[in-house]
Design a protein around this motif. Structure first.
Motif, PDB file in Angstrom:
ATOM      1  N   GLU A 246       1.178   5.429   0.060  1.00  0.00           N
ATOM      2  CA  GLU A 246       0.533   6.738   0.185  1.00  0.00           C
ATOM      3  C   GLU A 246       1.605   7.775   0.515  1.00  0.00           C
ATOM      4  O   GLU A 246       2.581   7.464   1.212  1.00  0.00           O
ATOM      5  CB  GLU A 246      -0.517   6.718   1.306  1.00  0.00           C
ATOM      6  CG  GLU A 246      -1.158   8.091   1.527  1.00  0.00           C
ATOM      7  CD  GLU A 246      -2.422   8.071   2.368  1.00  0.00           C
ATOM      8  OE1 GLU A 246      -2.598   7.119   3.146  1.00  0.00           O
ATOM      9  OE2 GLU A 246      -3.224   9.004   2.242  1.00  0.00           O
TER      10      GLU A 246
ATOM     11  N   TRP B  71      -1.732  15.505   4.998  1.00  0.00           N
ATOM     12  CA  TRP B  71      -0.977  15.083   6.190  1.00  0.00           C
ATOM     13  C   TRP B  71      -0.132  16.224   6.749  1.00  0.00           C
ATOM     14  O   TRP B  71       0.462  16.084   7.814  1.00  0.00           O
ATOM     15  CB  TRP B  71      -0.132  13.844   5.870  1.00  0.00           C
ATOM     16  CG  TRP B  71      -1.026  12.704   5.467  1.00  0.00           C
ATOM     17  CD1 TRP B  71      -1.163  12.164   4.220  1.00  0.00           C
ATOM     18  CD2 TRP B  71      -1.959  12.003   6.310  1.00  0.00           C
ATOM     19  NE1 TRP B  71      -2.111  11.172   4.232  1.00  0.00           N
ATOM     20  CE2 TRP B  71      -2.618  11.052   5.490  1.00  0.00           C
ATOM     21  CE3 TRP B  71      -2.313  12.086   7.657  1.00  0.00           C
ATOM     22  CZ2 TRP B  71      -3.599  10.186   5.998  1.00  0.00           C
ATOM     23  CZ3 TRP B  71      -3.282  11.230   8.144  1.00  0.00           C
ATOM     24  CH2 TRP B  71      -3.912  10.301   7.323  1.00  0.00           C
TER      25      TRP B  71
ATOM     26  N   PHE C  84       0.870  -1.176   0.000  1.00  0.00           N
ATOM     27  CA  PHE C  84       0.000   0.000   0.000  1.00  0.00           C
ATOM     28  C   PHE C  84       0.904   1.223   0.000  1.00  0.00           C
ATOM     29  O   PHE C  84       1.730   1.387   0.898  1.00  0.00           O
ATOM     30  CB  PHE C  84      -0.852  -0.018   1.274  1.00  0.00           C
ATOM     31  CG  PHE C  84      -1.458   1.314   1.649  1.00  0.00           C
ATOM     32  CD1 PHE C  84      -2.749   1.631   1.263  1.00  0.00           C
ATOM     33  CD2 PHE C  84      -0.749   2.237   2.408  1.00  0.00           C
ATOM     34  CE1 PHE C  84      -3.313   2.856   1.623  1.00  0.00           C
ATOM     35  CE2 PHE C  84      -1.305   3.463   2.767  1.00  0.00           C
ATOM     36  CZ  PHE C  84      -2.600   3.764   2.371  1.00  0.00           C
TER      37      PHE C  84
ATOM     38  N   ASN D 240     -12.019   5.620  -1.182  1.00  0.00           N
ATOM     39  CA  ASN D 240     -11.135   5.030  -0.165  1.00  0.00           C
ATOM     40  C   ASN D 240     -11.963   4.597   1.027  1.00  0.00           C
ATOM     41  O   ASN D 240     -12.723   3.652   0.940  1.00  0.00           O
ATOM     42  CB  ASN D 240     -10.034   6.033   0.206  1.00  0.00           C
ATOM     43  CG  ASN D 240      -9.141   5.530   1.332  1.00  0.00           C
ATOM     44  OD1 ASN D 240      -8.737   4.375   1.325  1.00  0.00           O
ATOM     45  ND2 ASN D 240      -8.862   6.351   2.324  1.00  0.00           N
TER      46      ASN D 240
ATOM     47  N   GLU E 253      -5.791  -2.037   4.114  1.00  0.00           N
ATOM     48  CA  GLU E 253      -4.943  -1.279   5.047  1.00  0.00           C
ATOM     49  C   GLU E 253      -5.047  -1.993   6.373  1.00  0.00           C
ATOM     50  O   GLU E 253      -6.152  -2.114   6.918  1.00  0.00           O
ATOM     51  CB  GLU E 253      -5.453   0.156   5.231  1.00  0.00           C
ATOM     52  CG  GLU E 253      -5.252   1.056   4.049  1.00  0.00           C
ATOM     53  CD  GLU E 253      -5.658   2.498   4.359  1.00  0.00           C
ATOM     54  OE1 GLU E 253      -5.506   2.945   5.519  1.00  0.00           O
ATOM     55  OE2 GLU E 253      -6.141   3.156   3.430  1.00  0.00           O
TER      56      GLU E 253
ATOM     57  N   ALA F  84      -0.270  -1.226   6.038  1.00  0.00           N
ATOM     58  CA  ALA F  84      -0.235   0.231   5.834  1.00  0.00           C
ATOM     59  C   ALA F  84       0.088   0.951   7.144  1.00  0.00           C
ATOM     60  O   ALA F  84      -0.238   0.445   8.213  1.00  0.00           O
ATOM     61  CB  ALA F  84      -1.579   0.711   5.296  1.00  0.00           C
TER      62      ALA F  84
ATOM     63  N   TRP G 154       2.226   9.403  11.227  1.00  0.00           N
ATOM     64  CA  TRP G 154       1.450   8.205  11.578  1.00  0.00           C
ATOM     65  C   TRP G 154       2.426   7.065  11.807  1.00  0.00           C
ATOM     66  O   TRP G 154       3.353   6.875  11.009  1.00  0.00           O
ATOM     67  CB  TRP G 154       0.537   7.874  10.386  1.00  0.00           C
ATOM     68  CG  TRP G 154      -0.327   6.679  10.508  1.00  0.00           C
ATOM     69  CD1 TRP G 154       0.078   5.377  10.608  1.00  0.00           C
ATOM     70  CD2 TRP G 154      -1.755   6.647  10.495  1.00  0.00           C
ATOM     71  NE1 TRP G 154      -1.004   4.543  10.653  1.00  0.00           N
ATOM     72  CE2 TRP G 154      -2.150   5.304  10.583  1.00  0.00           C
ATOM     73  CE3 TRP G 154      -2.741   7.619  10.396  1.00  0.00           C
ATOM     74  CZ2 TRP G 154      -3.491   4.910  10.593  1.00  0.00           C
ATOM     75  CZ3 TRP G 154      -4.065   7.219  10.398  1.00  0.00           C
ATOM     76  CH2 TRP G 154      -4.433   5.879  10.507  1.00  0.00           C
TER      77      TRP G 154
ATOM     78  N   GLY H 224      -5.438   5.440   0.370  1.00  0.00           N
ATOM     79  CA  GLY H 224      -5.344   6.316   1.456  1.00  0.00           C
ATOM     80  C   GLY H 224      -6.164   7.602   1.264  1.00  0.00           C
ATOM     81  O   GLY H 224      -6.779   7.902   0.246  1.00  0.00           O
ATOM     82  N   CYS H 225      -6.198   8.283   2.392  1.00  0.00           N
ATOM     83  CA  CYS H 225      -7.007   9.506   2.485  1.00  0.00           C
ATOM     84  C   CYS H 225      -6.657  10.542   1.433  1.00  0.00           C
ATOM     85  O   CYS H 225      -7.507  11.377   1.096  1.00  0.00           O
ATOM     86  CB  CYS H 225      -6.866  10.116   3.869  1.00  0.00           C
ATOM     87  SG  CYS H 225      -7.744   9.175   5.121  1.00  0.00           S
TER      88      CYS H 225
HETATM   89  O1  AHR Z   1      -2.732   4.671   6.282  1.00  0.00           O
HETATM   90  C1  AHR Z   1      -3.044   5.894   6.850  1.00  0.00           C
HETATM   91  C2  AHR Z   1      -4.508   6.273   6.656  1.00  0.00           C
HETATM   92  O2  AHR Z   1      -5.322   5.389   7.345  1.00  0.00           O
HETATM   93  C3  AHR Z   1      -5.027   6.209   5.260  1.00  0.00           C
HETATM   94  O3  AHR Z   1      -4.737   7.332   4.540  1.00  0.00           O
HETATM   95  C4  AHR Z   1      -6.496   6.071   5.465  1.00  0.00           C
HETATM   96  O4  AHR Z   1      -7.135   5.401   4.405  1.00  0.00           O
HETATM   97  C5  AHR Z   1      -6.615   5.391   6.787  1.00  0.00           C
HETATM   98  O5  AHR Z   1      -7.475   6.061   7.626  1.00  0.00           O
END
Ligand code: AHR
Length: 650
Positions: A47, A269, A45, A373, A460, A498, A509, A238-239
């Motif tokens: 992002e 982000w 994955f 997503n 994810e 992810a 994250w 992802g977001c």
């Molecule tokens: O992986 C981080 C985030 O987690 C992704 O962007 C989103 O899809 C999920 O909430």
């Protein structure tokens, strides 16, 4: 009295010895291969989170190279007479810097760039500097600049002069070879003539990138992806697919074509977590959809793009106003159709031509497409439906992936799964970032899923310990849980951990699979679990039972087995999550006794909280031992808290 005590002690000790070494017999039905394990089963994955793309995998070293950040000089120091103009040669990136002689020989005009957490240069490597430039005021017909790499100590590491010899915009480039290593250097540019010149798209790349491509990827990070042997590559998130608002969603069309004219996009982000705020985090789209498809091809993984369904991030917005009304989705649907044409269309088609012009006339062979997503509520299926109609009508061969929302269970999940069945999507994307206890309890998650509905894409997931470290325990939980994916390969067709990347100085994250700074990278223990599954997926599930039941956590054991028909191998995977050794006796039903070459790969750690770091990258890595299996049984001693993979050549 004394004697009784001794007898009691003896009984207790015997008890301790017995519980300290558990014993389990496991039968593997080797002659009745079950469901096919999809080649897409274990994947990646990707992002642009945690500086995963700009400042990470994308090897560009200059931040804000086109002066398009809202604060046009963010990332730059300017000195002397520097002005930003906005009528440059690239219509979607119109800003550029004009450098003018400050009027005195002892004064200087110029710029320097801080890079992403420094411009990191290594002795012995070569860096390609490039710039679009023109002479702004024709006095001599020529202007000149001096390009320097300047160390953290403000000493010049290396420098080169460049003549700008035209009043028309032109690309200039040269190579810089630093004589020493500096993690926190800067790129500095001095105007060295007495006139005025314009600079745009100022770029610096190592010449050695993944496959040595000019607009390339960081070699060590791409290599780490290759070494996973992934079956599928999901991008771009992802977001960030959704955007905080619709105009900041990931727009794949803006991410293709000449790199100088790909417009800047915000990166959500930057501000999603105010306690991890990075005001300079943007998406240059320098690594765009062409590069993603190309990387999928390099990795031998099926490309899996995800596109916006017309819903801006539902976490960040209430309802309605941030979404495209159902009747007005045609542009979004067209984007999805055009993407399929970009990937697969003949070179005579509009988007196939764009792909060909970028250097890839052959199709990328796209088979899967995700629509939306982490969406939820009735607003999702009502939008997904018209996408599906249009795609099914034009490209019936494309497998469509729908969402089951952000949670691993609960209201949204319960609502969306039946909706996805009703709409007949091919796969449903499930997301779960959950603690150890959840993973331990989910060994049988897919055992009772409806076999007639869509397949599962665990799109994810990651075990999130309380301290959010990529520690050994989290990796063990994932290894244990993944035996359940494999046992249910008839319904689970894809799984991607992810997030993938995190810069140690720029993460938002965690945990994440691969950590890096500008100099080096480290593969987490979780990475090694993914790698073991990725390298030994097998082609067919083999029934693996203790008594009459699969091992989904009894006495802490989770097990699955597979046959690799292509390599003629038997693959056993077993996690012992208990804090006791387990002596396992495998019995291979209907396999002739014979001497066979085998290897046993084991992942253990003296401490559940250990993790691999940049300083100690190999603290916990799998240990491989060759062995012989000389019958149709195999005794294995599984250390407490361990993951073991055995590969037997049949
Ligand atoms: O992986 C981080 C985030 O987690 C992704 O962007 C989103 O899809 C999920 O909430």
């Amino acid at each position: 009295m004394k004697k009784t005590r001794l007898v009691l002690l003896g009984i207790m000790l015997a008890g301790v010895v017995q519980v300290a070494h558990m014993q389990t017999t496991i039968t593997v039905d080797t002659r009745k291969p079950g469901s096919t394990i999809q080649p897409t089963m274990y994947g990646i994955f990707f992002e642009d989170i945690n500086y995963g793309a700009d400042g990470g995998l994308y090897a560009e070293m200059i931040k804000n190279r086109s002066f398009e950040f809202p604060q046009h000089l963010m990332g730059w120091n300017s000195f002397g007479d520097v002005k930003i103009h906005n009528d440059g040669p690239f219509d979607r990136n119109p800003h550029y810097a004009r450098l003018t002689w400050p009027g005195h020989d002892h004064k200087h005009t110029g710029l320097d760039n801080e890079g992403f957490f420094g411009v990191t240069v290594k002795q012995g490597e070569t860096y390609r500097f490039s710039v679009w430039a023109r002479v702004a005021a024709l006095i001599s017909g020529k202007e000149s600049i001096r390009i320097e790499l300047v160390g953290a100590d403000n000493e010049v590491i290396t420098r080169q002069n460049l003549i700008i010899d035209s009043k028309d915009w032109k690309k200039y480039q040269l190579e810089l070879k630093p004589g020493r290593t500096d993690a926190k250097a800067r790129l500095r540019i001095f105007l060295t003539s007495k006139g005025s010149l314009d600079l745009e798209h100022i770029s610096l790349f190592p010449t050695e990138t993944w496959k040595n491509r000019e607009n390339g990827l960081r070699k060590d990070l791409a290599q780490a992806l290759y070494d996973l042997n992934p079956g599928v590559f999901r991008f771009p998130g992802g977001c960030i697919v959704e955007g905080t608002d619709l105009h900041t969603r990931y727009d794949w069309k803006k991410s293709v074509g000449p790199v100088e004219n790909r417009p800047l996009n915000e990166n959500r982000w930057q501000y999603t977590f105010p306690h991890r705020f990075f005001p300079d985090y943007y998406q240059s789209y320098g690594m765009g959809f062409y590069e993603f498809f190309e990387l999928s091809e390099d990795l031998g993984a099926e490309p899996l793009p995800i596109v916006s369904v017309g819903l801006a991030c539902q976490f960040q917005n209430g309802c309605c106003e941030a979404h495209v009304p159902v009747g007005e989705l045609s542009d979004y649907i067209q984007d999805a159709l055009d993407l399929i044409e970009f990937a697969n269309g003949d070179v005579s088609t509009t988007w196939g031509k764009v792909r060909a012009e970028m250097g890839h006339p052959a199709p990328f062979n796209l088979k899967f497409l995700g629509i939306g997503n982490e969406q939820w509520g009735p607003e999702y299926p009502e939008r997904l439906e018209p996408f599906m109609k249009a795609i099914r009508a034009k490209y019936p061969e494309i497998q469509i992936i729908g969402s089951s929302g952000p949670g691993s269970e609960g209201k949204d999940f319960e609502f969306l799964w039946p909706e996805m069945k009703r709409l007949k999507v091919d796969l449903v994307d499930e997301h779960f970032y959950r603690p150890e206890s959840w993973f331990l309890a989910q060994g049988a998650r897919y055992d009772n899923y409806d076999r007639k509905g869509p397949k599962v894409f665990a799109g994810e997931y990651a075990c999130h310990p309380r301290n959010r470290k990529n520690n050994f325990e989290s990796a063990l939980m994932e290894a244990a849980f993944m035996t359940g994916l494999e046992r249910n390969a008839d319904i689970v067709h894809m799984a991607t951990y992810a997030p993938l990347f995190a810069h140690v100085e720029g993460w938002q994250w965690r945990p994440d699979l691969i950590w890096f700074d500008n100099m080096k990278s480290v593969r987490s223990i979780n990475y090694y679990v993914q790698q073991l599954y990725g390298h030994y997926p097998g082609t067919h599930v083999l029934k693996t039972l203790s008594g009459k039941t699969p091992l989904t956590g009894q006495d802490g054991l989770f097990a699955s087995s597979a046959l690799d028909k292509d390599k003629n191998q038997l693959i056993l995977k077993i996690a012992n999550t208990a804090d006791k050794v387990n002596e396992v006796n495998y019995v291979f039903n209907r396999l002739k006794a014979a001497e066979r070459d085998a290897k046993c790969i084991q992942l253990t750690s003296p401490d559940l909280d250990w993790e691999n770091t940049l300083e100690e990258p190999n603290k916990v890595i799998p240990v491989e031992k060759a062995m012989k299996v000389d019958s149709n049984t195999l005794k294995l001693e599984l250390p407490a808290k361990s993951f073991t993979v055995v590969i037997i050549n049949l």
